[in-house]
Structure formats: structure tokens, C-alpha cells
Design a protein around this motif. Sequence first.
Motif, PDB file in Angstrom:
ATOM      1  N   GLY A 165       0.815  -1.210   0.000  1.00 33.00           N
ATOM      2  CA  GLY A 165       0.000   0.000   0.000  1.00 33.00           C
ATOM      3  C   GLY A 165       0.849   1.261   0.000  1.00 33.00           C
ATOM      4  O   GLY A 165       0.545   2.227  -0.708  1.00 33.00           O
ATOM      5  N   VAL A 166       1.934   1.263   0.763  1.00 34.65           N
ATOM      6  CA  VAL A 166       2.827   2.423   0.800  1.00 34.65           C
ATOM      7  C   VAL A 166       3.477   2.643  -0.557  1.00 34.65           C
ATOM      8  O   VAL A 166       3.573   3.783  -1.038  1.00 34.65           O
ATOM      9  N   VAL A 167       3.906   1.573  -1.200  1.00 34.67           N
ATOM     10  CA  VAL A 167       4.520   1.701  -2.529  1.00 34.67           C
ATOM     11  C   VAL A 167       3.522   2.314  -3.519  1.00 34.67           C
ATOM     12  O   VAL A 167       3.858   3.214  -4.295  1.00 34.67           O
ATOM     13  N   ILE A 168       2.297   1.837  -3.486  1.00 38.81           N
ATOM     14  CA  ILE A 168       1.276   2.370  -4.402  1.00 38.81           C
ATOM     15  C   ILE A 168       0.997   3.848  -4.103  1.00 38.81           C
ATOM     16  O   ILE A 168       0.874   4.665  -5.028  1.00 38.81           O
ATOM     17  N   LEU A 169       0.924   4.201  -2.822  1.00 37.15           N
ATOM     18  CA  LEU A 169       0.713   5.606  -2.468  1.00 37.15           C
ATOM     19  C   LEU A 169       1.886   6.486  -2.917  1.00 37.15           C
ATOM     20  O   LEU A 169       1.681   7.616  -3.381  1.00 37.15           O
ATOM     21  N   ALA A 204       2.996  10.435  -9.479  1.00 39.50           N
ATOM     22  CA  ALA A 204       2.076  10.736 -10.581  1.00 39.50           C
ATOM     23  C   ALA A 204       1.401  12.089 -10.369  1.00 39.50           C
ATOM     24  O   ALA A 204       1.191  12.839 -11.339  1.00 39.50           O
ATOM     25  N   LEU A 205       1.082  12.432  -9.138  1.00 37.93           N
ATOM     26  CA  LEU A 205       0.468  13.723  -8.844  1.00 37.93           C
ATOM     27  C   LEU A 205       1.427  14.870  -9.178  1.00 37.93           C
ATOM     28  O   LEU A 205       1.027  15.857  -9.802  1.00 37.93           O
ATOM     29  N   LEU A 206       2.687  14.707  -8.783  1.00 44.93           N
ATOM     30  CA  LEU A 206       3.677  15.741  -9.111  1.00 44.93           C
ATOM     31  C   LEU A 206       3.855  15.870 -10.621  1.00 44.93           C
ATOM     32  O   LEU A 206       3.988  16.981 -11.145  1.00 44.93           O
ATOM     33  N   VAL A 207       3.845  14.743 -11.313  1.00 49.70           N
ATOM     34  CA  VAL A 207       3.975  14.770 -12.777  1.00 49.70           C
ATOM     35  C   VAL A 207       2.780  15.501 -13.385  1.00 49.70           C
ATOM     36  O   VAL A 207       2.919  16.285 -14.340  1.00 49.70           O
ATOM     37  N   SER A 208       1.591  15.286 -12.823  1.00 46.30           N
ATOM     38  CA  SER A 208       0.400  15.959 -13.358  1.00 46.30           C
ATOM     39  C   SER A 208       0.457  17.475 -13.134  1.00 46.30           C
ATOM     40  O   SER A 208      -0.201  18.234 -13.830  1.00 46.30           O
TER      41      SER A 208
END
Length: 130
Positions: A59-63, A69-73
Motif C-alpha cells: 500500500g505504501v509503494v502504491i501511495l 504521478a500527482l507531481l507529474v500531473s
Amino acid sequence: MALDPQKSVPDLLSDLVRQSSSLVQQEMQLARTEVSEKVSKLGAGAASIGVAAALLMAGVVILLQAAVALLVSFGVSTPLAGLIVGGVVALIAYILLRSGMNAMKADSLMPKRTTEQLSRDATMAKEAVR
């Protein structure tokens, strides 16, 4: 168990020893059974903790991937976003590591109040002897 008036004192003492021995054996068997049950529960609990830890890591890896991905967006390049997230995680891990190491130092484990009390008791005992 009714008291038999026909039995002699040695017979009664013999019965007492035999029954006491039987009672101790039964108590030991009960203790072994109870410890065995507790160990089984402990093993099941440890297995649950192990599975939970593995799922938590996933779960931590996915988060963390989602944070990248959020920073890339937001327009940050993928490598830089990975470095930012990785750096923040490494900093948090370092802080937790230092905190844990400080908590485990020998000084923090020393029973200071007990040591002080023993010292006071020794002083009082010396004064009482004088």
C-alpha cells in the motif's frame, strides 16, 4: 472423599502423598495445555502481523507511486518527481531511525528511579549500622 475410620495414620498419610502427587501432575498437565494454547494463539497473531506488514508495504509503494504521478500531473518531470518523493520518504525514515536509536540507548533503558532508591537504601543501611 469420606474419611474412613478403619484406616491407620500411615495409610492416611500414604493417601495424602498419593493424592497430592496426582494433583501436582494434573496441575502440570493443565499448565502445559494452557501454555500450548497460548503459543498457538501467539503464532496465529504473528502470522497476521506478517501478512499485514506485507500488505502495508504494498500500500505504501502504491501511495508513493501516486504521489509521483500527482507531481507529474502538476508539470514536474517524472525523474524529478521520483527524486522529490524518494527524498521526502528517505528523510522521514532517517528521522524515525534516529528517534528509535535514541530510545534504545543504554542510558534510556537504565532504571534510574530504582537505582536511586537502591542508593538511598544503601546509604540509610550504612547510617543505621553506625
